[in-house]
Design a protein around this motif. Sequence first.
Motif, PDB file in Angstrom:
ATOM      1  N   GLN A 140       0.827  -1.208   0.000  1.00  0.00           N
ATOM      2  CA  GLN A 140       0.000   0.000   0.000  1.00  0.00           C
ATOM      3  C   GLN A 140       0.862   1.260   0.000  1.00  0.00           C
ATOM      4  OE1 GLN A 140      -1.671   1.620   3.623  1.00  0.00           O
ATOM      5  NE2 GLN A 140      -3.724   1.187   2.831  1.00  0.00           N
ATOM      6  N   SER A 157      -8.949  -5.173   3.317  1.00  0.00           N
ATOM      7  CA  SER A 157      -8.878  -4.310   4.498  1.00  0.00           C
ATOM      8  C   SER A 157      -7.867  -3.183   4.342  1.00  0.00           C
ATOM      9  CB  SER A 157      -8.534  -5.139   5.736  1.00  0.00           C
ATOM     10  OG  SER A 157      -7.312  -5.841   5.564  1.00  0.00           O
ATOM     11  N   ASN A 216      -7.994   2.139   1.101  1.00  0.00           N
ATOM     12  CA  ASN A 216      -8.358   3.419   1.726  1.00  0.00           C
ATOM     13  C   ASN A 216      -8.041   4.559   0.765  1.00  0.00           C
ATOM     14  OD1 ASN A 216      -5.566   3.809   1.896  1.00  0.00           O
ATOM     15  ND2 ASN A 216      -5.466   3.359   4.082  1.00  0.00           N
ATOM     16  N   GLU A 217      -8.080   5.780   1.272  1.00  0.00           N
ATOM     17  CA  GLU A 217      -7.897   6.945   0.412  1.00  0.00           C
ATOM     18  C   GLU A 217      -6.465   7.090  -0.128  1.00  0.00           C
ATOM     19  OE1 GLU A 217      -6.697   8.012   4.503  1.00  0.00           O
ATOM     20  OE2 GLU A 217      -8.472   7.025   3.636  1.00  0.00           O
ATOM     21  N   LYS A 218      -5.525   6.339   0.428  1.00  0.00           N
ATOM     22  CA  LYS A 218      -4.134   6.443  -0.017  1.00  0.00           C
ATOM     23  C   LYS A 218      -3.909   5.761  -1.359  1.00  0.00           C
ATOM     24  CE  LYS A 218      -2.231   6.673   4.677  1.00  0.00           C
ATOM     25  NZ  LYS A 218      -1.324   6.019   5.658  1.00  0.00           N
TER      26      LYS A 218
END
Length: 307
Positions: free
Chosen positions: A221, A237, A240-242
């Motif tokens: 990530q 899981s 996300n916004e990254k």
Amino acid sequence: MKKFFNMKKIISFMLVFTMMFVLAACGKKGDKVDENKTGTEEPTPEVTETPTTTETPDKTDTTALAGTVSITGSTSVEKILMDMISDFTAYNPDVKINYTGTGSSAGITDAMNGANDIGASSRNLKEEEKGLEQVIFAYDGIAVVLHPSNKIADLTIEQILKIYSGEITNWSELGGKDANIIVVSREGASGTRGAFEELTGLGDVGLVESATVVEGNGNVQATVAGNENAIGYVSFSFINEKVKAVTVDGIEATPENAKEGTYVLSRPFLLVYNKDTASPEASAFLEYVVSPDAQEFVEDHGGIRVD
């Protein structure tokens, strides 16, 4: 004189008899008062009925389970399964469960031949294997992620395979900008990598030599988030916004789509068995793996719960 004496004796006798009668009556009356009013007697305890219940006992209510259960099969389920085994046997100390990672196909074959009690699989059963009973205890979903600035929104499973095998090397080949694709992959021992290679077909052709290999979903990530030309894959899981998760063959990477089987980069984790020969210990463990307590271990290792 004699007559008078006899009369005196009679009167005396009558007086004594009368006094004894009175004393006896008083004694009985006193006894009754003592019993009811002195409080020296123990009160009769109030009897209450214990309410009956039909609730299923929890795992702390151990029954007379004792014996050995043999599990062979998928290595992808190892981390989840080992935690489940440890928890189950803690509450059933007379049960021993042996797990050996031999691969999904081997575990299924063992279950069909009676060489184990339970087979572990990280894929759906094939048509010729469907005589076995199965318990789905988790789902595994893998998201393909890009830098948020990358305008590519969807990739086909074929395109993903070509990127990771080195056949497609520039984003312009996919409608993106003219920039070399930075391929990010997990380390060789990763269960997520094994699943990704199996589901995309990459295991048959091999990972491109120029790939950046990192350990852990978090590092994949972070690497993708830090390079606008990178592509990687992570457990759901870690979306996300990254990073931006692309749709695969037009299907969004969600737990719901993974459970339905419409998202191609997903698979069930199964335990398979022969219902005619399953021991009480094996049956108890099969019931346990879908319990709320057991499902916590699924989340701990990045899987998708069945409940």
